[in-house]
Design an enzyme around this catalytic site. Structure first.
Site, short mmCIF file in Angstrom:
data_model
loop_
_atom_site.label_atom_id
_atom_site.label_comp_id
_atom_site.label_asym_id
_atom_site.label_seq_id
_atom_site.Cartn_x
_atom_site.Cartn_y
_atom_site.Cartn_z
N GLY A 17 53.11 30.71 46.25
CA GLY A 17 51.70 30.94 45.95
C GLY A 17 51.17 30.09 44.81
N HIS A 36 52.15 27.53 34.51
CA HIS A 36 51.44 28.66 33.90
C HIS A 36 52.20 29.94 34.20
CE1 HIS A 36 49.84 27.92 37.94
NE2 HIS A 36 49.65 29.23 38.05
P1 5GP Z 1 48.89 30.27 40.89
O1 5GP Z 1 48.30 30.68 42.22
O2 5GP Z 1 49.00 28.76 40.81
O3 5GP Z 1 50.15 30.97 40.51
O4 5GP Z 1 47.84 30.73 39.79
C1 5GP Z 1 46.68 30.01 39.51
C2 5GP Z 1 45.73 30.95 38.85
O5 5GP Z 1 44.71 30.19 38.24
C3 5GP Z 1 45.03 31.91 39.83
O6 5GP Z 1 45.32 33.26 39.45
C4 5GP Z 1 43.56 31.56 39.69
O7 5GP Z 1 42.71 32.69 39.75
C5 5GP Z 1 43.50 30.87 38.34
N1 5GP Z 1 42.44 29.87 38.21
C6 5GP Z 1 42.13 28.91 39.13
N2 5GP Z 1 41.14 28.14 38.65
C7 5GP Z 1 40.82 28.63 37.42
C8 5GP Z 1 39.86 28.23 36.43
O8 5GP Z 1 39.09 27.27 36.58
N3 5GP Z 1 39.81 28.97 35.29
C9 5GP Z 1 40.65 30.04 35.08
N4 5GP Z 1 40.51 30.70 33.92
N5 5GP Z 1 41.57 30.43 35.99
C10 5GP Z 1 41.66 29.73 37.14
#
Ligand code: 5GP
Ligand code: ZN
Length: 111
Positions: free
Chosen positions: A90, A97
């Site tokens: 995911g 992060h």
């Molecule tokens: P991943 O899916 O890669 O583990 O998590 C990425 C996270 O980044 C997601 O929970 C998504 O909501 C968050 N996210 C995506 N774009 C942005 C953004 O522009 N600003 C912030 N604060 N969070 C973001």
């Protein structure tokens, strides 16, 4: 990395709701929270994912965990620390992060 969303947030070029900041680490609220507390903790320096971490990143990783623990420590009832690596897990943003999540009961295993 100029085309990386979280590098842009770390550089201040894209705004974020910052919760905590150190020299090497930034923590900000997730734009689409999946829990009452949902904070992303990132290294300011670009690292694509946990799979790219090397032994020389040990101090950086310790700083990330310290920041995560400070945020999680204020959540009553416990909290979850998650990092997704690759599309099947995911991962949608390819800058390392850690999700700090809490404030509601969570099931295990995650979907
Ligand atoms: P991943 O899916 O890669 O583990 O998590 C990425 C996270 O980044 C997601 O929970 C998504 O909501 C968050 N996210 C995506 N774009 C942005 C953004 O522009 N600003 C912030 N604060 N969070 C973001
Ligand atoms: Zn980046």
């Amino acid at each position: 990395m100029t085309d990386c969303l979280f590098c842009s947030i770390a550089a201040g070029a894209i705004p974020a709701d910052v919760v905590l900041e150190t020299e090497e680490v930034l923590a900000f609220n997730d734009i689409n929270p999946a829990a009452p507390t949902h904070v992303l903790v990132i290294p300011k320096r670009h690292v694509a994912s946990a799979a790219e971490l090397a032994p020389e990143d040990a101090t950086l990783l310790a700083s990330i965990f310290e920041v995560a623990s400070r945020i999680g420590g204020s959540i009553e009832g416990g909290w979850r620390l998650v990092t997704n690596v690759g599309p099947d897990a995911g991962q949608s943003v390819f800058h390392l992060h850690f999700h700090v999540m809490g404030g509601r009961p969570m099931s295990w295993p995650p979907g």
